[in-house]
Design an enzyme around this catalytic site. Structure first.
Site, PDB file in Angstrom:
ATOM      1  N   HIS A   1       0.835  -1.203   0.000  1.00  8.70           N
ATOM      2  CA  HIS A   1       0.000   0.000   0.000  1.00  8.70           C
ATOM      3  C   HIS A   1       0.871   1.254   0.000  1.00  8.70           C
ATOM      4  CE1 HIS A   1      -3.596  -2.307   0.462  1.00  8.70           C
ATOM      5  NE2 HIS A   1      -4.349  -1.262   0.775  1.00  8.70           N
TER       6      HIS A   1
ATOM      7  N   HIS B   1       0.739  -2.472   9.392  1.00 11.70           N
ATOM      8  CA  HIS B   1       2.176  -2.738   9.223  1.00 11.70           C
ATOM      9  C   HIS B   1       3.068  -2.230  10.363  1.00 11.70           C
ATOM     10  CE1 HIS B   1       2.592  -4.624   5.322  1.00 11.70           C
ATOM     11  NE2 HIS B   1       1.593  -3.863   4.897  1.00 11.70           N
TER      12      HIS B   1
HETATM   13  C1  LIG Z   1      -3.290   8.344 -25.008  1.00 11.94           C
HETATM   14  C2  LIG Z   1      -3.069   6.976 -24.544  1.00 11.94           C
HETATM   15  C3  LIG Z   1      -1.887   6.894 -23.640  1.00 11.94           C
HETATM   16  C4  LIG Z   1      -1.756   5.519 -23.098  1.00 11.94           C
HETATM   17  C5  LIG Z   1      -0.512   5.396 -22.271  1.00 11.94           C
HETATM   18  C6  LIG Z   1      -0.081   3.970 -22.258  1.00 11.94           C
HETATM   19  C7  LIG Z   1       1.307   3.841 -21.666  1.00 11.94           C
HETATM   20  C8  LIG Z   1       1.790   2.436 -21.882  1.00 11.94           C
HETATM   21  C9  LIG Z   1       2.882   2.154 -20.963  1.00 11.94           C
HETATM   22  C10 LIG Z   1       2.965   1.035 -20.310  1.00 11.94           C
HETATM   23  C11 LIG Z   1       1.969  -0.042 -20.448  1.00 11.94           C
HETATM   24  C12 LIG Z   1       1.600  -0.557 -19.117  1.00 11.94           C
HETATM   25  C13 LIG Z   1       0.155  -0.895 -19.105  1.00 11.94           C
HETATM   26  C14 LIG Z   1      -0.295  -0.978 -17.699  1.00 11.94           C
HETATM   27  C15 LIG Z   1      -1.769  -0.748 -17.649  1.00 11.94           C
HETATM   28  C16 LIG Z   1      -2.171  -0.689 -16.261  1.00 11.94           C
HETATM   29  C17 LIG Z   1      -3.634  -0.737 -16.192  1.00 11.94           C
HETATM   30  C18 LIG Z   1      -3.987  -1.075 -14.842  1.00 11.94           C
HETATM   31  O1  LIG Z   1      -3.734  -0.340 -13.973  1.00 11.94           O
HETATM   32  S1  LIG Z   1      -4.756  -2.543 -14.632  1.00 11.94           S
HETATM   33  C19 LIG Z   1      -4.336  -3.000 -13.030  1.00 11.94           C
HETATM   34  C20 LIG Z   1      -5.342  -2.637 -12.030  1.00 11.94           C
HETATM   35  N1  LIG Z   1      -4.865  -3.187 -10.849  1.00 11.94           N
HETATM   36  C21 LIG Z   1      -4.481  -2.425  -9.865  1.00 11.94           C
HETATM   37  O2  LIG Z   1      -4.554  -1.237  -9.906  1.00 11.94           O
HETATM   38  C22 LIG Z   1      -3.961  -3.186  -8.660  1.00 11.94           C
HETATM   39  C23 LIG Z   1      -3.443  -2.240  -7.615  1.00 11.94           C
HETATM   40  N2  LIG Z   1      -3.272  -2.957  -6.388  1.00 11.94           N
HETATM   41  C24 LIG Z   1      -2.117  -3.423  -5.957  1.00 11.94           C
HETATM   42  O3  LIG Z   1      -1.089  -3.249  -6.575  1.00 11.94           O
HETATM   43  C25 LIG Z   1      -2.143  -4.179  -4.651  1.00 11.94           C
HETATM   44  O4  LIG Z   1      -3.446  -4.479  -4.310  1.00 11.94           O
HETATM   45  C26 LIG Z   1      -1.509  -3.366  -3.514  1.00 11.94           C
HETATM   46  C27 LIG Z   1      -0.005  -3.288  -3.767  1.00 11.94           C
HETATM   47  C28 LIG Z   1      -2.093  -1.985  -3.391  1.00 11.94           C
HETATM   48  C29 LIG Z   1      -1.749  -4.066  -2.179  1.00 11.94           C
HETATM   49  O5  LIG Z   1      -1.332  -5.357  -2.226  1.00 11.94           O
HETATM   50  P1  LIG Z   1      -2.176  -6.446  -1.397  1.00 11.94           P
HETATM   51  O6  LIG Z   1      -1.367  -7.690  -1.503  1.00 11.94           O
HETATM   52  O7  LIG Z   1      -2.289  -5.957  -0.011  1.00 11.94           O
HETATM   53  O8  LIG Z   1      -3.502  -6.530  -2.074  1.00 11.94           O
HETATM   54  N1  LIG Z   2      -5.290   2.092   4.248  1.00 11.05           N
HETATM   55  C1  LIG Z   2      -5.730   0.827   4.315  1.00 11.05           C
HETATM   56  N2  LIG Z   2      -7.055   0.571   4.415  1.00 11.05           N
HETATM   57  C2  LIG Z   2      -7.482  -0.699   4.499  1.00 11.05           C
HETATM   58  N3  LIG Z   2      -6.693  -1.788   4.482  1.00 11.05           N
HETATM   59  C3  LIG Z   2      -5.372  -1.588   4.375  1.00 11.05           C
HETATM   60  C4  LIG Z   2      -4.826  -0.277   4.282  1.00 11.05           C
HETATM   61  N4  LIG Z   2      -3.473  -0.382   4.195  1.00 11.05           N
HETATM   62  C5  LIG Z   2      -3.202  -1.701   4.221  1.00 11.05           C
HETATM   63  N5  LIG Z   2      -4.337  -2.427   4.325  1.00 11.05           N
HETATM   64  C6  LIG Z   2      -4.460  -3.890   4.361  1.00 11.05           C
HETATM   65  O1  LIG Z   2      -3.377  -4.432   5.090  1.00 11.05           O
HETATM   66  C7  LIG Z   2      -2.844  -5.576   4.410  1.00 11.05           C
HETATM   67  C8  LIG Z   2      -1.400  -5.334   4.050  1.00 11.05           C
HETATM   68  O2  LIG Z   2      -1.325  -4.301   3.091  1.00 11.05           O
HETATM   69  P1  LIG Z   2      -0.057  -4.019   2.199  1.00 11.05           P
HETATM   70  O3  LIG Z   2       0.915  -5.130   2.397  1.00 11.05           O
HETATM   71  O4  LIG Z   2      -0.543  -3.915   0.813  1.00 11.05           O
HETATM   72  O5  LIG Z   2       0.469  -2.706   2.689  1.00 11.05           O
HETATM   73  C9  LIG Z   2      -3.724  -5.810   3.197  1.00 11.05           C
HETATM   74  O6  LIG Z   2      -4.664  -6.772   3.557  1.00 11.05           O
HETATM   75  P2  LIG Z   2      -5.222  -7.862   2.551  1.00 11.05           P
HETATM   76  O7  LIG Z   2      -4.073  -8.297   1.695  1.00 11.05           O
HETATM   77  O8  LIG Z   2      -5.762  -8.939   3.444  1.00 11.05           O
HETATM   78  O9  LIG Z   2      -6.280  -7.143   1.784  1.00 11.05           O
HETATM   79  C10 LIG Z   2      -4.357  -4.465   2.975  1.00 11.05           C
HETATM   80  O10 LIG Z   2      -5.627  -4.530   2.367  1.00 11.05           O
END
Ligand SMILES: CCCCCCCC/C=C\CCCCCCCC(=O)SCCNC(=O)CCNC(=O)[C@H](O)C(C)(C)COP(=O)(O)O
Ligand SMILES: Nc1ncnc2c1ncn2[C@@H]1O[C@H](COP(=O)(O)O)[C@@H](OP(=O)(O)O)[C@H]1O
Length: 329
Positions: free
Chosen positions: A205, A291
């Site tokens: 995050h 965290h």
């Molecule tokens: C005029 C047109 C211009 C276009 C420009 C294009 C540029 C091209 C360059 C690169 C190409 C890359 C393409 C990437 C596209 C990305 C689109 C998306 O964002 S799709 C993905 C959506 N998913 C997310 O946003 C996920 C975000 N979340 C996380 O990363 C995780 O949940 C967390 C790290 C926030 C937390 O982890 P967790 O384990 O706790 O869930």
């Molecule tokens: N601001 C926020 N609000 C809610 N949940 C949060 C948060 N920041 C971190 N978390 C939760 O805490 C866990 C660890 O987050 P991270 O490693 O991405 O920092 C994740 O749980 P989950 O993975 O179970 O959803 C995430 O969703």
């Protein structure tokens, strides 16, 4: 446009200090707030604010049950619909800048050299976005298998508790429905009902929110700094003489399209600053409720290094500036 080039590097570096300040403030709040302290007293089913000494991961906490604070719930609406798909919001906001800001959007009344400059500027902005996206992707989604965060977690002694059960079953000769390899990322471990415990779990995050808000803020400031000059360049004044000779009927659509353009310009900037402000707020919430200190600081370190390399280093290193450019220049 010269403003952006002349903007002192030290000032920009100082602005970046607001990120560590946010983490400090959040940790301080979690340490002194009675609500946060109360939640620390509850075990297992309650949110545990970030603590410098907390050995366990916030990921192990079941924050949706008996929440002390709405933002301490993992399922809070902003976490589910904003942060969890945060890069999608970041991409949408960034693309809106490319489409609606005069710095990037094309104009019919330009010389070919101006058009070339605009094209180059747009490519450089896309390159900066692609670099930030690559950092986010490799750190949080995939790095030739598990993401860097997951690899770091395992390298520092972390494991999926369910994985140990699987090994136990396999050595006992039982067939396991879950492939062992699927238990080596935080997401698959949790999805399989396991607990991701023991190692250093860099905050995804913090990493994503700092990277996304840094990227958008630098791009928006650059685009805004250029806006008045760019608008007058592509607007009626650029070829004023020629335009004013046109009939009233001809000039009406120009005025309308300028109004529409102004509306879109304003709203694209509002979208960007909306994402930045909400991103900052969620960073603050992560700092308070989730965290350990070290996990937040390691996420911050990776993201700030990337923001520094993409937006500040090119101001010092000319060849780098030629490649990635500077927003607003
Ligand atoms: C005029 C047109 C211009 C276009 C420009 C294009 C540029 C091209 C360059 C690169 C190409 C890359 C393409 C990437 C596209 C990305 C689109 C998306 O964002 S799709 C993905 C959506 N998913 C997310 O946003 C996920 C975000 N979340 C996380 O990363 C995780 O949940 C967390 C790290 C926030 C937390 O982890 P967790 O384990 O706790 O869930
Ligand atoms: N601001 C926020 N609000 C809610 N949940 C949060 C948060 N920041 C971190 N978390 C939760 O805490 C866990 C660890 O987050 P991270 O490693 O991405 O920092 C994740 O749980 P989950 O993975 O179970 O959803 C995430 O969703």
């Amino acid at each position: 446009m010269a403003t952006a080039t002349a903007r002192p590097v030290t000032l920009l570096s100082t602005v970046l200090l607001m990120y560590p300040a946010t983490l400090l403030l959040g940790s301080l709040f979690s340490a002194i707030s009675p609500t946060a302290r109360h939640s620390r007293d509850l075990s297992g089913s309650s949110p545990q604010p970030a603590s410098p000494l907390a050995p366990s991961l916030a990921t192990d906490l079941h924050l949706s049950e008996s929440p002390v604070n709405y933002f301490a719930r993992k399922n809070n609406i902003f976490n589910v619909y904003f942060v969890k798909i945060g890069w999608l919001w970041t991409t949408a906001a960034f693309v809106s800048l490319l489409i609606f800001q005069p710095l990037y959007s094309s104009s019919r009344r330009e010389s070919s050299s101006q058009q070339q400059a605009r094209f180059r500027r747009t490519l450089q902005a896309i390159l900066r976005y692609a670099l930030a996206t690559t950092v986010w992707y490799l750190a949080t989604q995939w790095f030739f298998g598990p993401a860097i965060i997951d690899r770091g977690f395992i390298a520092t002694g972390g494991k999926c508790e369910r994985a140990l059960e699987e090994v136990g079953k396999m050595t006992a000769g039982q067939r396991s429905p879950t492939g062992l390899e699927t238990l080596f990322t935080a997401a698959t471990c949790k999805a399989a009902g396991g607990a991701w415990r023991g190692g250093h779990d860099i905050s995804g995050h913090v990493l994503m929110l700092v990277l996304a808000t840094g990227l958008l803020a630098f791009e928006a400031v650059g685009a805004s700094a250029c806006a008045p000059a760019c608008v007058s360049q592509v607007g009626p004044t650029a070829d004023a003489g020629r335009e004013r000779k046109a009939s009233d009927a001809d000039s009406t659509p120009v005025i309308n399209s300028n109004e529409t353009g102004g509306f879109a310009r304003t709203w694209s900037l509002r979208l960007v600053w909306g994402v930045v402000c909400l991103g900052w707020w969620m960073l603050f919430m992560t700092a308070i409720w989730f965290h350990t200190w070290l996990e937040k600081w390691s996420g911050l370190f990776i993201a700030l290094s990337a923001v520094y390399a993409i937006y500040i280093l090119p101001r010092r290193i000319a060849p780098l500036k030629d490649v990635v450019g500077l927003p607003g220049v």
